[in-house]
Motif scaffolding. Structure first.
Motif, mmCIF file in Angstrom:
data_model
loop_
_atom_site.group_PDB
_atom_site.id
_atom_site.type_symbol
_atom_site.label_atom_id
_atom_site.label_comp_id
_atom_site.label_asym_id
_atom_site.label_seq_id
_atom_site.Cartn_x
_atom_site.Cartn_y
_atom_site.Cartn_z
ATOM 1 N N MET A 153 21.677 7.676 8.448
ATOM 2 C CA MET A 153 20.140 7.983 8.445
ATOM 3 C C MET A 153 19.411 7.024 7.872
ATOM 4 O O MET A 153 19.738 6.700 6.490
ATOM 5 N N THR A 154 18.271 6.317 8.426
ATOM 6 C CA THR A 154 17.425 5.514 7.691
ATOM 7 C C THR A 154 16.486 6.147 6.789
ATOM 8 O O THR A 154 15.922 7.220 7.261
ATOM 9 N N GLN A 155 16.526 5.820 5.601
ATOM 10 C CA GLN A 155 15.607 6.465 4.498
ATOM 11 C C GLN A 155 14.198 5.857 4.831
ATOM 12 O O GLN A 155 14.177 4.540 5.182
ATOM 13 N N ARG A 156 13.006 6.605 4.852
ATOM 14 C CA ARG A 156 11.738 6.185 4.957
ATOM 15 C C ARG A 156 11.240 5.750 3.552
ATOM 16 O O ARG A 156 11.681 6.086 2.507
ATOM 17 N N TYR A 157 10.363 4.761 3.708
ATOM 18 C CA TYR A 157 9.687 4.200 2.459
ATOM 19 C C TYR A 157 8.557 4.714 1.886
ATOM 20 O O TYR A 157 7.529 4.899 3.081
ATOM 21 N N ALA A 158 8.367 5.356 0.850
ATOM 22 C CA ALA A 158 7.199 6.210 0.298
ATOM 23 C C ALA A 158 6.213 5.117 0.008
ATOM 24 O O ALA A 158 6.698 4.217 -0.806
ATOM 25 N N MET A 159 4.735 5.465 0.341
ATOM 26 C CA MET A 159 3.704 4.660 -0.137
ATOM 27 C C MET A 159 2.687 5.323 -0.501
ATOM 28 O O MET A 159 2.455 6.522 0.044
ATOM 29 N N MET A 160 1.741 5.025 -1.581
ATOM 30 C CA MET A 160 0.627 5.674 -1.812
ATOM 31 C C MET A 160 -0.552 4.773 -1.190
ATOM 32 O O MET A 160 -0.761 3.674 -1.884
ATOM 33 N N VAL A 161 -1.078 5.004 0.071
ATOM 34 C CA VAL A 161 -2.019 3.955 0.645
ATOM 35 C C VAL A 161 -3.468 4.268 0.153
ATOM 36 O O VAL A 161 -3.857 5.355 0.326
ATOM 37 N N ASN A 162 -4.142 3.132 0.005
ATOM 38 C CA ASN A 162 -5.736 3.376 -0.303
ATOM 39 C C ASN A 162 -6.328 3.329 1.099
ATOM 40 O O ASN A 162 -6.489 2.085 1.792
ATOM 41 N N LEU A 163 -6.844 4.460 1.594
ATOM 42 C CA LEU A 163 -7.581 4.427 2.830
ATOM 43 C C LEU A 163 -9.098 4.278 2.793
ATOM 44 O O LEU A 163 -9.698 4.504 3.461
ATOM 45 N N LYS A 164 -9.519 4.004 1.546
ATOM 46 C CA LYS A 164 -11.074 4.123 1.372
ATOM 47 C C LYS A 164 -11.559 3.084 2.298
ATOM 48 O O LYS A 164 -11.383 1.904 2.143
ATOM 49 N N GLY A 165 -12.480 3.592 2.962
ATOM 50 C CA GLY A 165 -13.579 2.626 4.131
ATOM 51 C C GLY A 165 -12.648 2.238 5.310
ATOM 52 O O GLY A 165 -13.242 1.687 6.152
ATOM 53 N N ARG A 166 -11.482 2.505 5.387
ATOM 54 C CA ARG A 166 -10.521 2.167 6.400
ATOM 55 C C ARG A 166 -10.903 2.994 7.657
ATOM 56 O O ARG A 166 -10.917 4.242 7.761
ATOM 57 N N PRO A 167 -11.018 2.396 8.936
ATOM 58 C CA PRO A 167 -11.154 3.069 9.963
ATOM 59 C C PRO A 167 -9.952 3.799 10.538
ATOM 60 O O PRO A 167 -9.081 3.224 10.829
ATOM 61 N N CYS A 168 -10.013 5.243 10.555
ATOM 62 C CA CYS A 168 -8.860 6.011 11.138
ATOM 63 C C CYS A 168 -9.479 6.826 12.095
ATOM 64 O O CYS A 168 -10.422 7.407 12.215
#
Ligand SMILES: C[C@@]1(CC(=O)O)C2=NC(=C\c3[nH]c(c(CCC(=O)O)c3CC(=O)O)Cc3[nH]c(c(CC(=O)O)c3CCC(=O)O)/C=C3\N/C(=C\2)[C@@H](CCC(=O)O)[C@]3(C)CC(=O)O)/[C@H]1CCC(=O)O
Ligand SMILES: NC(=O)c1ccc[n+]([C@@H]2O[C@H](COP(=O)([O-])OP(=O)(O)OC[C@H]3O[C@@H](n4cnc5c(N)ncnc54)[C@H](O)[C@@H]3O)[C@@H](O)[C@H]2O)c1
Length: 227
Positions: free
Chosen positions: A1-16
């Motif tokens: 099983m491949t481990q997923r990589y955890a991140m804390m992403v800054n989405l401020k102002g990003r178009p989603c």
């Protein structure tokens, strides 16, 4: 099983982009708004809450079915319709554009998944089951919410303040570590829970006394407890 990589992403102002306007789209759009993202939601129907967000300008709601051009210029995309084929199309368009894509009904298509989260101000505890069983993540979140109560928001804010003071006033790294260890003791969390109004002053006084005592002793301190 491949481990997923955890991140804390800054989405401020990003178009989603969120595709879909049901219960799941609402939850996902809600957390994106909370992260400061610029949310566009495409769906021919929307929950009352989504409509309210659109009216107050918190999101842009495009009231129609999805088109692949909706993916253009988006940083991150959530495919949250109740139609597997539409979700697959959103995924395909995202992959072509090299975008972050979460497909709510097909974990194997997600290049990122959303974990379950305990939120206490600056503290966030994330739980993921790698998509194996989100209900287990939800259960663990509820268990952790009991252990890490709302007092942790204040406790962490105070610890941030104390850390700043220590970095400024305590040059000796060993002493700083010793003081920090004391402040990690459960009694301070208890104080934030039981005497939230007085907690800041008590912590500041304790730290000041410790720093003054150590100065008198030329840098070392026998760490006592506040009383
Ligand atoms: C953590 C949380 C975050 C969030 O969404 O914000 C989240 N699901 C949550 C709730 C929830 N999920 C489901 C229900 C319905 C009842 C139930 O089954 O319990 C409820 C409860 C509700 O909706 O109230 C069912 C479900 N979920 C997925 C599928 C598709 C599949 O597995 O095939 C199905 C079956 C759908 C069906 O059969 O109809 C897929 C995903 N769900 C994930 C995350 C990702 C994996 C996370 C991980 O495990 O690491 C992943 C892969 C993709 C993604 O969404 O990112 C949030 C918990 C918030 C909290 O803490 O309360
Ligand atoms: N990942 C998770 O956490 C999770 C949790 C529960 C359910 N699910 C899955 O998520 C899916 C969505 O759940 P829900 O409860 O929000 O469903 P829902 O039926 O309440 O909402 C579906 C929404 O998709 C919109 N939609 C349908 N076709 C569309 C199109 N072509 N373009 C744009 N929008 C379109 C509808 O207008 C509606 O607003 C379910 O099918 C379920 O499999 C995922």
């Amino acid at each position: 099983m491949t481990q997923r990589y955890a991140m804390m992403v800054n989405l401020k102002g990003r178009p989603c982009l969120v595709v879909g306007g049901g219960k799941v789209a609402e939850r996902k759009a809600g957390s994106l708004i909370g992260s400061g993202a610029c949310v566009k939601l495409v769906s021919p129907s929307a929950t009352p809450r989504i409509k309210k967000w659109a009216l107050s300008g918190k999101i842009e709601w495009i009231n129609r079915v999805y088109r692949k051009e909706d993916n253009d210029n988006q940083f991150l995309i959530i495919a949250a319709t109740n139609d597997k084929n539409v979700n697959r199309q959103v995924h395909q368009a995202a992959i072509l554009r090299n975008q972050w894509i979460n497909v709510v009904d097909q974990p194997e298509l997600c290049n990122f998944m959303v974990p379950s989260t305990v939120r206490r101000g600056n503290l966030q505890i994330h739980i993921s089951t790698n998509g194996a069983c989100p209900a287990v993540a939800q259960k663990i979140r509820q268990d952790l919410e009991e252990i890490y109560g709302t007092e942790y928001e204040l406790y962490l804010d105070l610890m941030q303040e104390m850390r700043k003071i220590m970095r400024k006033k305590v040059a000796d790294v060993c002493l700083r570590r010793q003081l920090l260890k004391e402040l990690l003791s459960e009694q301070w969390v208890d104080l934030c829970r039981k005497e939230s109004a007085e907690a800041r002053e008590k912590m500041l006084n304790w730290l000041e006394k410790m720093v003054t005592d150590s100065d008198k002793k030329g840098g070392s301190v026998a760490c006592g407890r506040w009383s």
